[in-house]
Write a protein that holds these residues in place. Structure first.
Motif, short mmCIF file in Angstrom:
data_model
loop_
_atom_site.label_atom_id
_atom_site.label_comp_id
_atom_site.label_asym_id
_atom_site.label_seq_id
_atom_site.Cartn_x
_atom_site.Cartn_y
_atom_site.Cartn_z
N ARG A 67 51.66 28.89 63.72
CA ARG A 67 50.93 29.12 64.97
C ARG A 67 49.95 27.98 65.23
NH1 ARG A 67 48.34 33.88 63.97
NH2 ARG A 67 46.53 32.72 63.30
N GLN A 68 49.23 27.57 64.19
CA GLN A 68 48.27 26.48 64.37
C GLN A 68 48.98 25.15 64.59
OE1 GLN A 68 44.68 26.94 64.39
NE2 GLN A 68 45.07 25.03 65.45
N ALA A 69 50.08 24.92 63.91
CA ALA A 69 50.82 23.66 64.05
C ALA A 69 51.41 23.50 65.45
CB ALA A 69 51.93 23.57 63.01
N ALA A 70 51.58 24.60 66.17
CA ALA A 70 52.15 24.55 67.52
C ALA A 70 51.13 24.13 68.57
CB ALA A 70 52.74 25.90 67.89
N GLY A 71 49.88 23.95 68.16
CA GLY A 71 48.83 23.59 69.11
C GLY A 71 48.87 22.12 69.51
N VAL A 72 47.89 21.73 70.28
CA VAL A 72 47.75 20.36 70.76
C VAL A 72 47.04 19.53 69.69
CG1 VAL A 72 46.71 18.90 72.55
CG2 VAL A 72 47.63 21.16 73.14
N GLN B 190 42.19 21.24 67.77
CA GLN B 190 43.10 20.11 67.67
C GLN B 190 43.09 19.52 66.26
OE1 GLN B 190 41.32 18.64 71.54
NE2 GLN B 190 43.31 17.63 71.60
N ALA B 191 41.92 19.44 65.65
CA ALA B 191 41.84 18.96 64.28
C ALA B 191 42.57 19.92 63.33
CB ALA B 191 40.39 18.78 63.86
N LEU B 192 42.44 21.21 63.57
CA LEU B 192 43.14 22.20 62.75
C LEU B 192 44.66 22.07 62.94
CD1 LEU B 192 40.84 25.32 63.23
CD2 LEU B 192 41.01 23.82 61.21
N THR B 193 45.09 21.75 64.15
CA THR B 193 46.51 21.52 64.40
C THR B 193 47.01 20.35 63.56
OG1 THR B 193 46.50 22.49 66.60
CG2 THR B 193 48.20 20.83 66.17
N ASP B 194 46.23 19.28 63.49
CA ASP B 194 46.63 18.14 62.66
C ASP B 194 46.73 18.53 61.19
OD1 ASP B 194 46.74 16.64 64.97
OD2 ASP B 194 45.18 15.21 64.38
N LEU B 195 45.78 19.34 60.71
CA LEU B 195 45.84 19.80 59.32
C LEU B 195 47.07 20.67 59.09
CD1 LEU B 195 42.08 20.68 58.77
CD2 LEU B 195 43.34 18.76 57.76
N ALA B 196 47.39 21.54 60.04
CA ALA B 196 48.58 22.39 59.91
C ALA B 196 49.85 21.54 59.89
CB ALA B 196 48.63 23.42 61.04
N HIS B 197 49.91 20.50 60.73
CA HIS B 197 51.07 19.59 60.72
C HIS B 197 51.25 18.96 59.35
CE1 HIS B 197 51.31 18.56 65.32
NE2 HIS B 197 51.63 19.80 65.05
N GLN B 198 50.14 18.47 58.78
CA GLN B 198 50.21 17.86 57.44
C GLN B 198 50.72 18.86 56.42
OE1 GLN B 198 46.44 16.24 56.33
NE2 GLN B 198 46.47 14.68 57.94
N ALA B 199 50.20 20.07 56.48
CA ALA B 199 50.62 21.11 55.52
C ALA B 199 52.12 21.38 55.65
CB ALA B 199 49.82 22.38 55.74
N VAL B 200 52.61 21.48 56.86
CA VAL B 200 54.04 21.73 57.08
C VAL B 200 54.86 20.58 56.50
CG1 VAL B 200 55.85 21.90 58.85
CG2 VAL B 200 53.75 23.25 59.07
N GLU B 201 54.44 19.35 56.78
CA GLU B 201 55.17 18.18 56.28
C GLU B 201 55.23 18.17 54.75
OE1 GLU B 201 53.28 14.83 58.11
OE2 GLU B 201 54.28 15.18 60.03
N ILE B 202 54.12 18.53 54.12
CA ILE B 202 54.09 18.54 52.65
C ILE B 202 54.94 19.68 52.11
CG2 ILE B 202 52.62 18.99 50.64
CD1 ILE B 202 50.37 17.52 52.22
#
Length: 179
Positions: free
Chosen positions: A90-95, A114-126
């Motif tokens: 849900r957070q990774a789907a943000g802007v 938006q900063a939390l979205t970036d953190l969620a993206h990183q977590a998904v990638e890892i």
């Protein structure tokens, strides 16, 4: 407050903002909106404080808990907890944070979400990529920092040698001297 970033990846350093997870009284490093503001800037996610509020803090703590639950599942070989997957997705789907090129290099601007979205993206990638096999938890009993072990032999034991590694080695030396 001066935050610490021993893991080298903001999403994993974010998990470390609650230190000593397994102790009766963990140490909270982002327990207020102002501390969350400073963490975002010191982590390099944003150039300026996003002026977090209590809702941003709640969202950050929820994301941190979810990322940690997913990392623990990967470390122990268990299935990923569904609630944590939903929270991170849900957070990774943000802007994401807005990055701009300017004469000084780059600038990063945005809100806390938006900063939390970036953190969620990183977590998904890892967690979903090849790096998941490199996840480790610090070997110092009181430390629960997680990191990617990119050492040559994949035998790194601590989140950071200058802190946890030094403490463990110094304690072992004191124990040998007492014996």
């Amino acid at each position: 407050m001066r935050h610490v970033f021993p893991c080298g990846v903001p999403a994993l350093d974010f998990v470390g903002t609650l230190q000593e997870w397994r102790t009766p009284v963990p140490i909270e490093r982002i327990g207020s909106p102002a501390l969350l503001d400073s963490w975002f800037v010191q982590a390099g996610l944003l150039d300026r404080h996003p002026h977090c509020d209590q809702a941003d803090l709640r969202a950050a703590l929820e994301l941190r808990e979810a990322i940690y639950a997913l990392v623990r599942a990967r470390l122990t070989g268990r299935a990923l907890p569904a609630k944590a997957v939903i929270t991170v997705n849900r957070q990774a789907a943000g802007v994401p944070v807005v990055m701009r090129l300017d004469v000084a290099g780059t600038s990063r601007s945005g809100r806390a979400a938006q900063a939390l979205t970036d953190l969620a993206h990183q977590a998904v990638e890892i967690l979903a990529g090849e790096d998941a096999t490199l996840l480790r938890e610090c070997g110092r009993p009181d430390c629960t920092h997680v990191y990617l072990d990119r050492s040559r032999g994949r035998r790194r034991e601590w989140c950071a040698m200058r802190t946890c590694g030094n403490r463990v080695k110094a304690a072992a030396l004191r124990a040998r001297r007492r014996a």
